[in-house]
Each structure stands twice: as C-alpha cells, then as structure tokens.
Motif scaffolding. Structure first.
Motif, short mmCIF file in Angstrom:
data_model
loop_
_atom_site.label_atom_id
_atom_site.label_comp_id
_atom_site.label_asym_id
_atom_site.label_seq_id
_atom_site.Cartn_x
_atom_site.Cartn_y
_atom_site.Cartn_z
N PHE A 25 0.84 -1.18 0.00
CA PHE A 25 0.00 0.00 0.00
C PHE A 25 0.87 1.23 0.00
CE2 PHE A 25 0.25 -2.20 3.97
CZ PHE A 25 0.74 -1.27 4.87
N ASN A 26 0.25 2.39 0.02
CA ASN A 26 1.02 3.63 -0.08
C ASN A 26 1.11 4.34 1.27
OD1 ASN A 26 -1.41 5.06 0.31
ND2 ASN A 26 -1.86 4.88 -1.88
N ALA A 27 1.91 5.39 1.30
CA ALA A 27 2.17 6.11 2.55
C ALA A 27 0.90 6.69 3.15
CB ALA A 27 3.19 7.21 2.29
N ILE A 47 1.24 9.09 13.31
CA ILE A 47 2.00 9.23 12.07
C ILE A 47 1.33 10.32 11.24
CG2 ILE A 47 2.78 8.10 9.97
CD1 ILE A 47 2.79 5.47 11.50
N ASN A 48 2.06 11.40 11.00
CA ASN A 48 1.51 12.57 10.32
C ASN A 48 1.91 12.61 8.85
OD1 ASN A 48 0.45 13.63 12.83
ND2 ASN A 48 2.56 14.09 13.36
N ALA A 49 1.07 13.25 8.05
CA ALA A 49 1.29 13.35 6.61
C ALA A 49 2.52 14.19 6.26
CB ALA A 49 0.05 13.95 5.94
N ASP A 50 2.95 15.05 7.18
CA ASP A 50 4.10 15.91 6.90
C ASP A 50 5.44 15.22 7.14
OD1 ASP A 50 4.24 15.83 9.67
OD2 ASP A 50 4.13 18.01 9.94
N GLY A 51 5.43 13.90 7.40
CA GLY A 51 6.67 13.16 7.60
C GLY A 51 7.17 13.18 9.02
N TRP A 70 9.69 10.37 9.94
CA TRP A 70 9.52 9.03 9.40
C TRP A 70 9.51 9.12 7.88
CZ3 TRP A 70 5.41 7.24 6.39
CH2 TRP A 70 4.34 8.11 6.26
N LYS A 71 9.75 7.99 7.25
CA LYS A 71 9.76 7.94 5.78
C LYS A 71 9.18 6.63 5.31
CE LYS A 71 12.90 8.14 1.85
NZ LYS A 71 14.29 8.20 1.42
N PHE A 72 8.35 6.71 4.29
CA PHE A 72 7.82 5.52 3.62
C PHE A 72 8.82 5.10 2.57
CE2 PHE A 72 5.22 3.61 0.21
CZ PHE A 72 4.64 2.58 0.93
N VAL A 73 9.14 3.81 2.53
CA VAL A 73 10.12 3.29 1.59
C VAL A 73 9.41 2.30 0.66
CG1 VAL A 73 12.27 1.99 1.34
CG2 VAL A 73 11.94 3.47 3.33
N PRO A 118 -9.90 -3.82 8.15
CA PRO A 118 -8.45 -3.86 7.93
C PRO A 118 -7.69 -3.16 9.06
CG PRO A 118 -9.49 -2.26 6.48
CD PRO A 118 -10.59 -2.96 7.22
N ASN A 119 -6.60 -3.76 9.47
CA ASN A 119 -5.71 -3.19 10.47
C ASN A 119 -4.31 -3.14 9.90
OD1 ASN A 119 -7.54 -2.87 12.59
ND2 ASN A 119 -7.27 -4.97 13.27
N ILE A 120 -3.56 -2.11 10.27
CA ILE A 120 -2.16 -2.03 9.89
C ILE A 120 -1.34 -2.22 11.16
CG2 ILE A 120 -0.33 -0.56 8.98
CD1 ILE A 120 -2.43 0.75 7.20
N HIS A 121 -0.37 -3.13 11.10
CA HIS A 121 0.49 -3.45 12.23
C HIS A 121 1.92 -3.00 11.92
CE1 HIS A 121 -2.25 -6.48 14.22
NE2 HIS A 121 -2.85 -6.24 13.07
N LEU A 122 2.53 -2.30 12.86
CA LEU A 122 3.94 -1.94 12.80
C LEU A 122 4.61 -2.64 13.99
CD1 LEU A 122 3.46 1.88 12.17
CD2 LEU A 122 3.97 0.15 10.46
N CYS A 123 5.24 -3.77 13.73
CA CYS A 123 5.75 -4.60 14.82
C CYS A 123 7.19 -4.25 15.17
CB CYS A 123 5.64 -6.07 14.45
SG CYS A 123 3.91 -6.56 14.22
N PHE A 124 7.52 -4.42 16.46
CA PHE A 124 8.86 -4.07 16.93
C PHE A 124 9.48 -5.11 17.84
CE2 PHE A 124 5.72 -2.00 19.56
CZ PHE A 124 6.10 -2.29 20.85
#
Length: 135
Positions: A25-27, A47-51, A70-73, A118-124
């Motif tokens: 998916f996209n940022a 997480i904000n749209a301005d990075g 943060w940055k989307f790669v 739908p859920n988005i997971h950012l695991c650490f």
C-alpha cells in the motif's frame, strides 16, 4: 540479525493467517493513530502526513512525548529485504528485551483483516508479539 529474522517470522505468520499474500500500500494509508498495548499500559504513535511522528509513552510514572521524522520506503518487488517504514531517532519505552536508547526503527507495515476490518500493524518486538496497531 536475530531481530530481523524474528520480524520476518512474525510477518510470515500474520500473512499466512490472512490467507493471502502481503498487501502493499502507499504512505497515505499509514497516516493516523496507532496503539501498542502492554500488560500495564499503552503507548500511542501518531503518524503525520508531513513526515513527522509523535510517540507518547509512560516511563518512570511520567508521560513522555518524543517527536521525530519518518519515511515511507517503496521496496522493489525483486528485493530480498522488505522495509516499508523508517522512523528516525525513535525511542521505545524501557522494558525487558527492548533497548530504550534512540535509533532508527526499520519495520514492515502489515495489513491484516480481523472481523473484516483492515488493520495495519507496525511490529517491533516479535518474540513478545508487540506491535503498534492502527486505531
């Protein structure tokens, strides 16, 4: 290396449970609020749209607020290592097994469906099944 291997195993387990390939998916889909639940507390990640991001957590009975970029790669489809998001100068809460020192956090964003939402997971911390999950 152990961390990256553990992350890969968790991501594969989540995706296998979904019954489909990992969704890309996209940022813009990442923007918003995420929660990480612990036995005794909850951390919040905006997480904000301005990075930029804001991470709120409790440490020594005091609420801390950390800010960073943060940055989307976009990972090429033929890449061996998949990374979707980098959080620069990120500080995790102090707890067993997790360093509380600052550093760059490289993670995959995994989309799952639970109860058709739908859920988005950012695991650490994959060994403890710790993830920030989009609200």
């Amino acid at each position: 290396m152990k961390f990256h291997l553990s992350l890969f195993v968790l991501i594969m387990a989540i995706c296998t449970g979904c019954g489909s390939k990992r969704e890309y998916f996209n940022a813009e889909e990442l923007y918003g609020s995420y929660l990480a639940h612990y036995a005794d507390d909850t951390d919040k990640l905006e997480i904000n749209a301005d990075g930029t991001y804001i991470h709120k957590f409790r440490e020594e009975n005091e609420v801390k607020e950390e800010k960073g970029a943060w940055k989307f790669v976009e990972t090429p489809s033929d890449s061996v290592i998949e990374i979707d998001v980098v959080f620069y100068n990120f500080k995790f809460r102090a707890m067993k097994g997790i360093s509380s020192s600052r550093g760059d956090w490289f993670t995959l964003a995994v989309k799952t469906s639970k109860n058709k939402e739908p859920n988005i997971h950012l695991c650490f911390q994959t060994e403890l099944h710790l993830c920030f999950v989009k609200e």
